[in-house]
Write an enzyme that holds these catalytic residues in place. Structure first.
Site, PDB file in Angstrom:
ATOM      1  N   HIS A 115     -15.093   1.120  -7.789  1.00 23.58           N
ATOM      2  CA  HIS A 115     -13.952   0.544  -7.337  1.00 23.58           C
ATOM      3  C   HIS A 115     -13.462  -0.628  -8.054  1.00 23.58           C
ATOM      4  O   HIS A 115     -12.294  -1.326  -8.424  1.00 23.58           O
ATOM      5  CB  HIS A 115     -13.939   0.133  -5.939  1.00 23.58           C
ATOM      6  N   HIS A 166      -8.394  -0.076  -7.678  1.00 25.76           N
ATOM      7  CA  HIS A 166      -9.354   1.132  -8.174  1.00 25.76           C
ATOM      8  C   HIS A 166      -8.657   1.727  -9.447  1.00 25.76           C
ATOM      9  O   HIS A 166      -7.557   2.286  -9.530  1.00 25.76           O
ATOM     10  CB  HIS A 166      -9.364   1.925  -6.932  1.00 25.76           C
ATOM     11  N   HIS A 168      -7.343   4.040 -11.783  1.00 31.44           N
ATOM     12  CA  HIS A 168      -6.455   5.498 -11.496  1.00 31.44           C
ATOM     13  C   HIS A 168      -5.232   5.439 -12.338  1.00 31.44           C
ATOM     14  O   HIS A 168      -4.807   4.401 -13.018  1.00 31.44           O
ATOM     15  CB  HIS A 168      -6.265   5.666 -10.204  1.00 31.44           C
TER      16      HIS A 168
HETATM   17  P1  H2U Z   1       0.022   3.192  -8.583  1.00 36.17           P
HETATM   18  O1  H2U Z   1      -0.661   4.107  -9.782  1.00 36.17           O
HETATM   19  O2  H2U Z   1       1.412   2.745  -8.941  1.00 36.17           O
HETATM   20  O3  H2U Z   1      -0.931   2.254  -7.822  1.00 36.17           O
HETATM   21  O4  H2U Z   1       0.268   4.481  -7.552  1.00 36.17           O
HETATM   22  C1  H2U Z   1      -0.956   5.186  -6.876  1.00 36.17           C
HETATM   23  C2  H2U Z   1      -0.435   6.317  -6.404  1.00 36.17           C
HETATM   24  O5  H2U Z   1      -1.180   6.814  -4.974  1.00 36.17           O
HETATM   25  C3  H2U Z   1       1.058   6.420  -5.419  1.00 36.17           C
HETATM   26  O6  H2U Z   1       2.056   7.171  -6.361  1.00 36.17           O
HETATM   27  C4  H2U Z   1      -0.320   7.429  -4.130  1.00 36.17           C
HETATM   28  C5  H2U Z   1       1.029   6.667  -4.196  1.00 36.17           C
HETATM   29  O7  H2U Z   1       1.960   7.612  -3.678  1.00 36.17           O
HETATM   30  N1  H2U Z   1      -0.908   7.488  -2.887  1.00 36.17           N
HETATM   31  C6  H2U Z   1      -1.604   8.759  -2.279  1.00 36.17           C
HETATM   32  O8  H2U Z   1      -1.310   9.649  -2.940  1.00 36.17           O
HETATM   33  N2  H2U Z   1      -2.367   8.725  -1.143  1.00 36.17           N
HETATM   34  C7  H2U Z   1      -2.670   7.593  -0.359  1.00 36.17           C
HETATM   35  O9  H2U Z   1      -3.284   7.572   0.653  1.00 36.17           O
HETATM   36  C8  H2U Z   1      -2.008   6.326  -0.930  1.00 36.17           C
HETATM   37  C9  H2U Z   1      -1.419   6.139  -2.307  1.00 36.17           C
HETATM   38 ZN    ZN Z   2     -11.657   1.981  -4.363  1.00 37.99          ZN
END
Ligand code: H2U
Ligand code: ZN
Length: 354
Positions: A115, A166, A168
């Site tokens: 994280h 985190h 990603h």
């Molecule tokens: P960002 O890269 O803008 O932070 O977006 C993270 C993505 O993670 C976002 O598109 C998804 C959101 O829809 N998400 C999930 O798929 N599951 C979750 O539990 C929370 C966020």
């Molecule tokens: Zn995390």
């Protein structure tokens, strides 16, 4: 023309990848600046956060539990912007009102189980695993009949709308070609048909000869501030060999891409001694079944910061109504980035308090 000075006088620059223009006003960068200079951000996150929906073993919004992953981890976005089962065809509204159904897939890629890390804080072999995931995902999604374009990207930092620190990225893959890659296809195809070489191969040759906008390079990749950069510290990462997509990269080229990403993002963090926000992503050939020899894979980094960890460039006013504009020149931005260390500031010894 002899007296014209790109470092001093207002001018327009052409972006051959999109066919659009940019206004450069270098004389405005001489305006006095009395803004704040923030202290280096040395905050640390925990290696595991029980409230994070991306950490291994945690439950996501939809109730699904992440596996105890130890490397990378890919899952279908629980709130995807596109869904595979959308109906096809255009929606008849009449006259100037046009709409079409669109379908696709949204995925989230966790770069690391940790994280507390970001790409510049990860090791080159760990970033290489992310490159391999990009290739696997491009191959899998691109092979599908219902997907003709795969957009792989990362939003980093709250100012870019990133919802979670985190490390990603995301993938949005869809049936039609979205705007910017479509423009790049038109431009690259026209160039390839005329010259028999890719636009970026010829552009890279100019940059390697001039060396004024190159930031870093290695045996297979070059990171540079493009001549037409719109964001203050925007960069373009280009492979020396013209390949159309990540699946075509050799082992060595993948390692070398990981090396470039690591070194470039460390320089970014070091610039204002903060976790440098950006949107970055790959531009690759459409996955419509054609070979697309005109396409030259590349990666864009679009970072908003201008003068410090908090003072950013806004694309407003003239930019919203006319076209992008910048003050500091791409050559100056490249020089600033070149001068920085490749030791991450958080890893460097803290200067003694004075
Ligand atoms: P960002 O890269 O803008 O932070 O977006 C993270 C993505 O993670 C976002 O598109 C998804 C959101 O829809 N998400 C999930 O798929 N599951 C979750 O539990 C929370 C966020
Ligand atoms: Zn995390």
């Amino acid at each position: 023309m002899a007296s014209f000075d790109l470092a001093q006088q207002p001018h327009r620059r052409f972006n051959p990848l999109t066919g659009e223009w940019l206004l450069v006003s270098p004389h405005r960068a001489l305006r006095p600046w009395q803004g704040q200079q923030e202290a280096p951000d040395r905050s640390q996150r925990p290696a595991y956060d029980a409230t994070c929906y991306l950490c291994p073993g945690n439950t996501r919004a939809g109730g699904i539990v992440n596996p105890p992953y130890t490397g990378t981890f890919v899952f279908d976005n629980d709130f995807a912007a596109l869904t595979p089962d959308a109906p096809r065809g255009s929606v008849e509204l009449g006259g100037l009102l046009r709409a079409e159904a669109e379908s696709g897939v949204g995925r989230v890629i966790c770069f690391s189980p940790r994280h507390d890390l970001t790409l510049p804080e990860m090791s080159t072999p760990d970033i290489r695993r992310v490159v391999d995931v990009w290739a696997e995902q491009f191959a899998e999604l691109g092979a599908r009949e219902d997907i003709n374009y795969v957009q792989i990207f990362e939003n980093k930092g709250q100012v870019m709308g990133c919802s979670n620190p985190h490390p990603h990225g995301q993938i949005w893959a869809q049936r039609t070609m979205p705007g910017d890659p479509a423009k790049e296809t038109v431009q690259q195809l026209a160039y390839y048909q005329e010259h028999g070489r890719t636009l970026l191969a010829d552009y890279l040759a100019i940059e390697l000869q001039q060396q004024t906008r190159v930031v870093i390079d290695n045996a297979h990749w070059v990171a540079l501030v493009p001549f037409w950069a719109a964001w203050p510290f925007e960069t373009l990462v280009v492979p020396r060999r013209a390949v159309q997509d990540v699946t075509q990269l050799t082992d060595e080229e993948r390692d070398a891409l990981a090396d470039i990403i690591r070194r470039l993002t460390i320089r970014y963090d070091n610039l204002f001694q903060t976790s440098f926000p950006y949107s970055a992503g790959l531009h690759q050939r459409p996955t419509d079944g054609e070979a697309h020899p005109e396409w030259h894979l590349h990666m864009h980094f679009f970072p908003p910061l201008l003068r410090s960890a908090t003072v950013r460039k806004f694309m407003v006013g003239y930019e919203m109504l006319a076209n992008p504009q910048r003050d500091i020149t791409p050559e100056y931005a490249a020089q600033r980035l070149r001068e920085l260390s490749e030791v991450h500031y958080k890893q460097a010894p803290e200067p003694a308090a004075s």
